[in-house]
Write an enzyme that holds these catalytic residues in place. Sequence first.
Site, PDB file in Angstrom:
ATOM      1  N   GLY A  12     -55.173 -29.413 -58.178  1.00 49.35           N
ATOM      2  CA  GLY A  12     -54.303 -30.316 -59.102  1.00 49.35           C
ATOM      3  C   GLY A  12     -55.079 -31.588 -59.062  1.00 49.35           C
ATOM      4  O   GLY A  12     -54.649 -32.354 -60.119  1.00 49.35           O
ATOM      5  N   TYR A 139     -71.561 -18.278 -57.079  1.00 55.92           N
ATOM      6  CA  TYR A 139     -70.137 -18.667 -57.553  1.00 55.92           C
ATOM      7  C   TYR A 139     -69.999 -17.509 -58.461  1.00 55.92           C
ATOM      8  O   TYR A 139     -68.659 -17.241 -58.286  1.00 55.92           O
ATOM      9  CB  TYR A 139     -70.689 -20.037 -58.241  1.00 55.92           C
ATOM     10  CG  TYR A 139     -69.689 -20.452 -59.439  1.00 55.92           C
ATOM     11  CD1 TYR A 139     -69.370 -20.252 -60.642  1.00 55.92           C
ATOM     12  CD2 TYR A 139     -68.540 -21.477 -58.725  1.00 55.92           C
ATOM     13  CE1 TYR A 139     -68.547 -20.733 -61.795  1.00 55.92           C
ATOM     14  CE2 TYR A 139     -67.475 -21.937 -59.610  1.00 55.92           C
ATOM     15  CZ  TYR A 139     -67.526 -21.509 -61.021  1.00 55.92           C
ATOM     16  OH  TYR A 139     -66.560 -22.138 -62.060  1.00 55.92           O
TER      17      TYR A 139
HETATM   18  P1  NAP Z   1     -63.167 -30.086 -59.795  1.00 51.75           P
HETATM   19  O1  NAP Z   1     -62.912 -31.171 -60.582  1.00 51.75           O
HETATM   20  O2  NAP Z   1     -64.342 -29.820 -58.858  1.00 51.75           O
HETATM   21  O3  NAP Z   1     -61.781 -29.694 -58.891  1.00 51.75           O
HETATM   22  C1  NAP Z   1     -61.684 -28.765 -57.883  1.00 51.75           C
HETATM   23  C2  NAP Z   1     -60.206 -28.979 -57.253  1.00 51.75           C
HETATM   24  O4  NAP Z   1     -60.334 -27.794 -56.035  1.00 51.75           O
HETATM   25  C3  NAP Z   1     -59.972 -30.091 -56.692  1.00 51.75           C
HETATM   26  O5  NAP Z   1     -58.821 -30.390 -56.782  1.00 51.75           O
HETATM   27  C4  NAP Z   1     -60.445 -30.129 -55.022  1.00 51.75           C
HETATM   28  O6  NAP Z   1     -59.471 -30.758 -54.344  1.00 51.75           O
HETATM   29  C5  NAP Z   1     -59.716 -28.550 -54.876  1.00 51.75           C
HETATM   30  N1  NAP Z   1     -60.469 -27.761 -53.827  1.00 51.75           N
HETATM   31  C6  NAP Z   1     -61.806 -27.862 -53.671  1.00 51.75           C
HETATM   32  N2  NAP Z   1     -62.055 -27.123 -52.234  1.00 51.75           N
HETATM   33  C7  NAP Z   1     -60.705 -27.019 -52.017  1.00 51.75           C
HETATM   34  C8  NAP Z   1     -60.146 -26.361 -50.544  1.00 51.75           C
HETATM   35  N3  NAP Z   1     -61.281 -25.838 -49.567  1.00 51.75           N
HETATM   36  N4  NAP Z   1     -58.808 -26.281 -50.577  1.00 51.75           N
HETATM   37  C9  NAP Z   1     -58.169 -26.818 -51.548  1.00 51.75           C
HETATM   38  N5  NAP Z   1     -58.554 -27.308 -52.613  1.00 51.75           N
HETATM   39  C10 NAP Z   1     -59.585 -27.362 -52.839  1.00 51.75           C
HETATM   40  O7  NAP Z   1     -63.141 -28.619 -60.411  1.00 51.75           O
HETATM   41  P2  NAP Z   1     -62.637 -28.479 -62.084  1.00 51.75           P
HETATM   42  O8  NAP Z   1     -63.681 -28.624 -63.000  1.00 51.75           O
HETATM   43  O9  NAP Z   1     -61.374 -29.029 -62.374  1.00 51.75           O
HETATM   44  O10 NAP Z   1     -62.561 -26.795 -61.919  1.00 51.75           O
HETATM   45  C11 NAP Z   1     -61.328 -26.440 -61.923  1.00 51.75           C
HETATM   46  C12 NAP Z   1     -61.231 -24.844 -62.042  1.00 51.75           C
HETATM   47  O11 NAP Z   1     -61.922 -24.466 -63.425  1.00 51.75           O
HETATM   48  C13 NAP Z   1     -62.140 -24.128 -61.170  1.00 51.75           C
HETATM   49  O12 NAP Z   1     -61.728 -23.029 -60.532  1.00 51.75           O
HETATM   50  C14 NAP Z   1     -63.427 -23.883 -61.933  1.00 51.75           C
HETATM   51  O13 NAP Z   1     -64.271 -22.727 -61.371  1.00 51.75           O
HETATM   52  C15 NAP Z   1     -62.847 -23.546 -63.198  1.00 51.75           C
HETATM   53  N6  NAP Z   1     -63.997 -24.078 -64.268  1.00 51.75           N
HETATM   54  C16 NAP Z   1     -64.690 -25.156 -64.389  1.00 51.75           C
HETATM   55  C17 NAP Z   1     -65.613 -25.587 -65.222  1.00 51.75           C
HETATM   56  C18 NAP Z   1     -66.201 -26.671 -65.708  1.00 51.75           C
HETATM   57  O14 NAP Z   1     -67.129 -26.863 -66.310  1.00 51.75           O
HETATM   58  N7  NAP Z   1     -65.798 -27.672 -64.727  1.00 51.75           N
HETATM   59  C19 NAP Z   1     -65.844 -24.491 -66.091  1.00 51.75           C
HETATM   60  C20 NAP Z   1     -65.359 -23.205 -66.135  1.00 51.75           C
HETATM   61  C21 NAP Z   1     -64.356 -22.893 -65.172  1.00 51.75           C
HETATM   62  P3  NAP Z   1     -60.073 -32.200 -53.939  1.00 51.75           P
HETATM   63  O15 NAP Z   1     -59.867 -33.204 -55.059  1.00 51.75           O
HETATM   64  O16 NAP Z   1     -59.242 -32.725 -52.824  1.00 51.75           O
HETATM   65  O17 NAP Z   1     -61.448 -32.067 -53.423  1.00 51.75           O
HETATM   66  O1  GFB Z   2     -73.203 -28.360 -66.588  1.00 56.11           O
HETATM   67  P1  GFB Z   2     -74.484 -27.765 -66.201  1.00 56.11           P
HETATM   68  O2  GFB Z   2     -74.993 -28.573 -64.798  1.00 56.11           O
HETATM   69  O3  GFB Z   2     -74.451 -26.334 -65.793  1.00 56.11           O
HETATM   70  O4  GFB Z   2     -75.485 -27.933 -67.557  1.00 56.11           O
HETATM   71  P2  GFB Z   2     -74.568 -25.095 -66.714  1.00 56.11           P
HETATM   72  C1  GFB Z   2     -77.126 -27.622 -67.111  1.00 56.11           C
HETATM   73  C2  GFB Z   2     -77.712 -27.894 -68.349  1.00 56.11           C
HETATM   74  O5  GFB Z   2     -77.824 -29.385 -68.803  1.00 56.11           O
HETATM   75  C3  GFB Z   2     -79.167 -27.720 -68.023  1.00 56.11           C
HETATM   76  C4  GFB Z   2     -78.983 -29.762 -68.424  1.00 56.11           C
HETATM   77  O6  GFB Z   2     -79.909 -27.257 -69.367  1.00 56.11           O
HETATM   78  C5  GFB Z   2     -79.828 -28.861 -67.463  1.00 56.11           C
HETATM   79  O7  GFB Z   2     -81.198 -28.875 -67.617  1.00 56.11           O
HETATM   80  N1  GFB Z   2     -78.995 -31.142 -67.925  1.00 56.11           N
HETATM   81  C6  GFB Z   2     -79.630 -32.253 -68.639  1.00 56.11           C
HETATM   82  C7  GFB Z   2     -78.142 -31.548 -66.984  1.00 56.11           C
HETATM   83  N2  GFB Z   2     -79.244 -33.268 -67.684  1.00 56.11           N
HETATM   84  C8  GFB Z   2     -78.416 -33.157 -66.933  1.00 56.11           C
HETATM   85  C9  GFB Z   2     -77.916 -33.543 -65.791  1.00 56.11           C
HETATM   86  O8  GFB Z   2     -77.963 -34.740 -65.581  1.00 56.11           O
HETATM   87  N3  GFB Z   2     -77.141 -33.114 -64.925  1.00 56.11           N
HETATM   88  C10 GFB Z   2     -76.904 -31.486 -65.034  1.00 56.11           C
HETATM   89  N4  GFB Z   2     -76.036 -31.081 -64.162  1.00 56.11           N
HETATM   90  N5  GFB Z   2     -77.402 -31.018 -66.197  1.00 56.11           N
HETATM   91  C11 GFB Z   2     -72.876 -24.173 -64.545  1.00 56.11           C
HETATM   92  C12 GFB Z   2     -72.763 -23.107 -63.523  1.00 56.11           C
HETATM   93  O9  GFB Z   2     -73.960 -24.024 -65.536  1.00 56.11           O
HETATM   94  O10 GFB Z   2     -71.648 -24.011 -65.764  1.00 56.11           O
HETATM   95  C13 GFB Z   2     -71.581 -23.391 -62.838  1.00 56.11           C
HETATM   96  O11 GFB Z   2     -73.887 -23.375 -62.811  1.00 56.11           O
HETATM   97  C14 GFB Z   2     -70.330 -23.506 -63.751  1.00 56.11           C
HETATM   98  O12 GFB Z   2     -71.259 -22.217 -61.896  1.00 56.11           O
HETATM   99  C15 GFB Z   2     -70.487 -24.311 -64.937  1.00 56.11           C
HETATM  100  O13 GFB Z   2     -69.857 -22.463 -64.050  1.00 56.11           O
HETATM  101  C16 GFB Z   2     -69.473 -24.560 -65.818  1.00 56.11           C
HETATM  102  O14 GFB Z   2     -73.819 -25.078 -67.931  1.00 56.11           O
HETATM  103  O15 GFB Z   2     -75.854 -24.563 -66.742  1.00 56.11           O
END
Ligand code: NAP
Ligand code: GFB
Length: 318
Positions: A12, A139
């Site tokens: 959260g 992951y």
């Molecule tokens: P985030 O900003 O990194 O937040 C992660 C959350 O999980 C934080 O609240 C963190 O708590 C909590 N957490 C991590 N480790 C924990 C542990 N050991 N015990 C209890 N809580 C823990 O992630 P998000 O981007 O909001 O992602 C939320 C969900 O969406 C995840 O399941 C992720 O896989 C999924 N998702 C994300 C993306 C994306 O692009 N961001 C894309 C697809 C799916 P703290 O704040 O206290 O560290």
């Molecule tokens: O969001 P991102 O790190 O993850 O995006 P993915 C990576 C893409 O952005 C690659 C380019 O093509 C990188 O070359 N990129 C350019 C950068 N500049 C940057 C930068 O400053 N930081 C980052 N991080 N990338 C993730 C998965 O894949 O998608 C995770 O690995 C997760 O597991 C997330 O599910 C949603 O989209 O490639």
Amino acid sequence: MGEFKRILVTGGSGLVGKALQIVVQDEKRQDEDWIFVGSKDANLCDLDATRQLFDKHKPTHVIHLAAMVGGLFHNMSHNLDFLRSNLAMNSNVLQVSHEKGVKKVVSCLSTCIFPDKTTYPIDETMIHNGPPHPSNFGYSYAKRMIDVMNQAYHEQHGCLFTSVVPCNVFGPHDNYNLESSHVIPGLIRRLHDVMEAGGSTFTVLGTGKPLRQFIYSLDLARLFLWVLREYDEVAPIILSVDETAEVSIRQLTEELQKAFDFKGEIVFDTTKADGQYKKTASNAKLRKYLPDFKFTPFAVAVKESVDWYKTNSKTARN
Ligand code: NAP
Ligand code: GFB
């Protein structure tokens, strides 16, 4: 008035969790009580701590967002950590949800967990059709096990444990740490730093060619509310913008340049990895349920995210 719901949101305090907190402020119902927790409330990798959290809050419903989450580069260097932490958290949350008689759990997968060799567009039936991209296999397999456990809990105990599959998410309250961030918060943080320093060159990692679908965290939060209240299939549902909304990293960079009004030069560091070239997902199943759902225009969402970071860079998760 429907049945009373006490909804525990794990994760959260993160990007998606904070968006849900914002949306719930306006859209919560009288028969809903929302509790948002982070890792300081309980380390969900620990079964006893998970049980204590559930005993404290006695949820009837759970939105399970908590995970070890990171961008491409963090996944590439920590596949074992991503695998072990997420397997532990997911197994504990589902096991305790079953033990405590939670009525419904909505967990979170990702469009990056689908098979690397696949046809497009990806849909919900394809999750287990082959190995994921090598950059984030830890992951990906941990997330795929959520779907397997959901099916097993339903088959053996009749549990309503389901999952959603978001595409890449971005918005306010993201993770801007340069080691672990996703591309949009990573670029926002770095372009902000370049401009603060009066620099005139902005380096983007990779070739800029990969394609991504990006969903605004506030839109995703609205869809989570609908899934919690109305979606009762065990099978996952993709929560993504339309295929036509897919953009290249280069196009994303141009959008950020506009949002920052950056007049300098953009350089692509092609020595850095690109990761998956594309993971184009179909949202046809979502559109069948919600044909009229309106996603925030990408340019508007990027501008709001940039402006949020400019205001909050000192206290953001750097
Ligand atoms: P985030 O900003 O990194 O937040 C992660 C959350 O999980 C934080 O609240 C963190 O708590 C909590 N957490 C991590 N480790 C924990 C542990 N050991 N015990 C209890 N809580 C823990 O992630 P998000 O981007 O909001 O992602 C939320 C969900 O969406 C995840 O399941 C992720 O896989 C999924 N998702 C994300 C993306 C994306 O692009 N961001 C894309 C697809 C799916 P703290 O704040 O206290 O560290
Ligand atoms: O969001 P991102 O790190 O993850 O995006 P993915 C990576 C893409 O952005 C690659 C380019 O093509 C990188 O070359 N990129 C350019 C950068 N500049 C940057 C930068 O400053 N930081 C980052 N991080 N990338 C993730 C998965 O894949 O998608 C995770 O690995 C997760 O597991 C997330 O599910 C949603 O989209 O490639």
